[in-house]
Design a protein around this motif. Structure first.
Motif, PDB file in Angstrom:
ATOM      1  N   GLN A  53       4.106   3.406 -10.887  1.00 49.57           N
ATOM      2  CA  GLN A  53       4.051   4.862 -10.964  1.00 49.57           C
ATOM      3  C   GLN A  53       3.372   5.434  -9.717  1.00 49.57           C
ATOM      4  O   GLN A  53       3.834   6.420  -9.134  1.00 49.57           O
ATOM      5  CB  GLN A  53       3.302   5.302 -12.218  1.00 49.57           C
ATOM      6  N   GLN A  54       2.272   4.795  -9.292  1.00 51.50           N
ATOM      7  CA  GLN A  54       1.556   5.307  -8.122  1.00 51.50           C
ATOM      8  C   GLN A  54       2.375   5.141  -6.849  1.00 51.50           C
ATOM      9  O   GLN A  54       2.332   6.002  -5.957  1.00 51.50           O
ATOM     10  CB  GLN A  54       0.205   4.606  -7.984  1.00 51.50           C
ATOM     11  N   LYS A  55       3.136   4.068  -6.746  1.00 50.78           N
ATOM     12  CA  LYS A  55       4.020   3.901  -5.597  1.00 50.78           C
ATOM     13  C   LYS A  55       5.068   5.012  -5.557  1.00 50.78           C
ATOM     14  O   LYS A  55       5.419   5.514  -4.484  1.00 50.78           O
ATOM     15  CB  LYS A  55       4.694   2.530  -5.641  1.00 50.78           C
ATOM     16  N   ARG A  90      -2.697  -6.130  -5.493  1.00 52.59           N
ATOM     17  CA  ARG A  90      -1.514  -5.985  -4.654  1.00 52.59           C
ATOM     18  C   ARG A  90      -1.153  -4.506  -4.470  1.00 52.59           C
ATOM     19  O   ARG A  90      -0.893  -4.054  -3.353  1.00 52.59           O
ATOM     20  CB  ARG A  90      -0.330  -6.737  -5.270  1.00 52.59           C
ATOM     21  N   ALA A  91      -1.170  -3.740  -5.566  1.00 49.66           N
ATOM     22  CA  ALA A  91      -0.846  -2.316  -5.474  1.00 49.66           C
ATOM     23  C   ALA A  91      -1.904  -1.568  -4.665  1.00 49.66           C
ATOM     24  O   ALA A  91      -1.593  -0.637  -3.914  1.00 49.66           O
ATOM     25  CB  ALA A  91      -0.723  -1.710  -6.870  1.00 49.66           C
ATOM     26  N   THR A  92      -3.166  -1.978  -4.811  1.00 45.81           N
ATOM     27  CA  THR A  92      -4.242  -1.359  -4.032  1.00 45.81           C
ATOM     28  C   THR A  92      -4.013  -1.537  -2.543  1.00 45.81           C
ATOM     29  O   THR A  92      -4.126  -0.593  -1.753  1.00 45.81           O
ATOM     30  CB  THR A  92      -5.600  -1.953  -4.436  1.00 45.81           C
ATOM     31  N   GLU A  93      -3.685  -2.761  -2.134  1.00 48.52           N
ATOM     32  CA  GLU A  93      -3.428  -3.018  -0.720  1.00 48.52           C
ATOM     33  C   GLU A  93      -2.244  -2.192  -0.218  1.00 48.52           C
ATOM     34  O   GLU A  93      -2.247  -1.699   0.914  1.00 48.52           O
ATOM     35  CB  GLU A  93      -3.146  -4.512  -0.495  1.00 48.52           C
ATOM     36  N   PHE A  94      -1.239  -2.011  -1.066  1.00 48.72           N
ATOM     37  CA  PHE A  94      -0.062  -1.233  -0.673  1.00 48.72           C
ATOM     38  C   PHE A  94      -0.452   0.230  -0.423  1.00 48.72           C
ATOM     39  O   PHE A  94      -0.050   0.824   0.579  1.00 48.72           O
ATOM     40  CB  PHE A  94       1.002  -1.309  -1.767  1.00 48.72           C
TER      41      PHE A  94
END
Length: 507
Positions: free
Chosen positions: A410-412, A438-442
């Motif tokens: 959702q955040q992406k 992983r999402a944090t790094e993205f």
């Protein structure tokens, strides 16, 4: 951890399906009395689904649960609560327009409420003495800080006799000091014989407070063990199935002209008290300016004033060299602004709409999506698919309901919607709250890339490590005033912490 605490909760072969999708795949998990057990995994790994089964929100398709060795089946949350299992959700379950005492009296344990306010107040005092947790009975929940609301949630569960407490991303909106207090409480609860389950993506917190860990990946158990016998790198590898590449060193910022200029901004809270007192702030093109401060220091009011949804008592706001005369969200976006809101579920996305519709919301009025006053469905589909691929959103397609995506995806999608318009200024509020590693790094990488392309970013976060890692300059906000602006390269946690508690403005 106590010696031989004995079993509290034992899950065996728990499986949960949603259509063809298997959210939990034959999960075995044991939680002991007297321990803090960390439940880890990427967004979408099945952690929340599993805990919803434990708390009676979902029922498993297969498998069994035992509490104190006895088989249990929960058809609704009230049954789990009666059995002594409670969950402090990431998004609190309090009623903001009621007082803290009134929120507590909604629980059956507070039957004295029927006999009058004084009896209910005596009951609240008993809970305070038993738990060591202080509440403000007559304060509206809406006026309480995040840490205070969380404390009330914990008191509510303990007052109902909860012995096994589940904390879902409990530090997401807490200051470092508030997290330290919560960590001490978790250890104290475990020491008194409670069982505590901690769901967190912050490994520093896990290693600070947990005794044991279990990692879920793809809905199944990837591993379990003692904290003392593992390392953060090993847990990351279990969570993502591989080792994450080292974070790329950030290049120094090359700031350009001012993208956001705030002068003498004075704003009131809903209660009428002053939230911001003659605040001045500048964010330049090609830099990330982080706002550091404890919760309730005026961060929300600052964002709402710039966005145009909160009245301003004094001062000016300029974006891209032009004063914002139209104090509306439409004026903010028209001036080149973009927003990544803190509340992803209720503000950033529309759960009932599709992924593609959410991604295209900001582009519907412009070519190539808008043609002669009508939306070009084919162009909208092509654009959505391109952004889904570019921003690595894991979904079955652009038609998948937004509500069915994990928090990270959702955040992406929010990033794709906001950054694809090439804004001159991005306001990012708690942009990685509740996201996995992983999402944090993205998210970090995308915000840095936006800065490197000449965009400006105003970062607001309660995570001081995040502010230090991402920012080029750091403005410290306390008691509604900017106490100092520091170069991130020279800033320290101690120095920022001193300014956060300061009552004097530093030049």
């Amino acid at each position: 951890m106590t010696t031989d605490p004995g079993p509290a909760l034992q899950l065996t072969g728990i499986t949960k399906r949603f259509g063809a999708f298997v959210a939990n795949d034959r999960i075995d998990l044991g939680i002991a009395w007297g321990e803090v057990h960390a439940l880890l995994g990427e967004n979408g790994a099945g952690k929340t689904t599993l805990m919803r089964i434990v708390t009676g929100l979902y029922q498993p398709d297969e498998g069994t649960m035992r509490l104190d060795g006895e088989p249990v089946t929960f058809r609704r949350p009230e049954q789990a609560l009666r059995a002594g299992i409670g969950m402090v959700h990431q998004h609190f379950t309090l009623v903001p327009t009621l007082t803290e005492l009134e929120n507590l009296t909604m629980a059956p344990a507070f039957l004295p409420w029927a006999n009058g306010r004084s009896a209910a107040r005596r009951k609240a005092a008993e809970v305070e003495r038993a738990t060591g947790l202080r509440i403000e009975p007559d304060r509206l929940v809406a006026d309480a800080a995040v840490g205070e609301r969380q404390r009330l949630e914990i008191v509510k569960l303990l007052s109902r006799g909860a012995r096994l407490l589940i904390f879902d991303e409990p530090s997401a909106a807490l200051s470092p000091g508030e997290w330290d207090e919560l960590a001490k409480l978790m250890r104290r609860l475990a020491g008194e014989g409670h069982a505590v389950v901690l769901i967190s993506h912050k490994l520093s917190e896990v290693f600070a407070v947990a005794d044991r860990w279990t990692v879920l990946r793809g809905g199944a158990v990837a591993g379990t063990g003692d904290i003392a016998g593992t390392t953060p790198a090993e847990l990351v590898a279990l969570m993502v199935g591989e080792s994450l590449a080292p974070r790329r060193e950030r290049t120094p910022a090359t700031p350009g002209g001012p993208a956001l200029v705030i002068e003498g901004l004075t704003v009131a809270r809903d209660s009428g008290a002053t939230a911001l007192d003659e605040v001045g702030l500048e964010v330049r093109a090609g830099e990330i300016v982080g706002i550091a401060g404890v919760a309730g220091s005026g961060q929300s009011e600052l964002v709402e004033a710039v966005l145009g949804i909160r009245p301003v008592a004094g001062g000016t706001i300029e974006i891209g060299g032009r004063r914002l005369e139209r104090r509306t969200p439409e004026g903010f976006y028209a001036a080149g602004g973009a927003l990544i809101p803190e509340d992803r579920h209720h503000v950033a996305v529309i759960g009932g709409m599709s992924l593609g519709e959410n991604i295209n919301l900001r582009a519907l009025r412009h070519a190539p999506l808008a043609r002669r006053g009508r939306i070009d469905i084919g162009a909208a589909r092509v654009r959505a698919r391109r952004l889904i691929e570019e921003y690595e959103v894991r979904a079955t397609g652009e038609h998948q309901p937004m509500a069915r995506l994990s928090g990270g995806n959702q955040q992406k999608a929010v990033l794709a919607r906001e950054l694809s318009t090439d804004p001159s200024l991005v306001i990012a509020v708690q942009p990685v709250r509740g996201l996995d590693v992983r999402a944090t790094e993205f998210v970090y990488r995308r915000l840095t890339e936006h800065r490197d392309r000449g965009g400006a970013v105003l970062l607001i976060s309660m995570d001081l490590d995040e502010v230090l890692a991402l920012s080029d300059r750091i403005a410290v906000l306390a008691h509604g005033r900017v106490r100092g602006v520091l170069d991130a390269a020279d800033a320290t946690r101690a120095g920022i912490g001193s300014l956060m508690t300061s009552s004097e403005v530093t030049a």
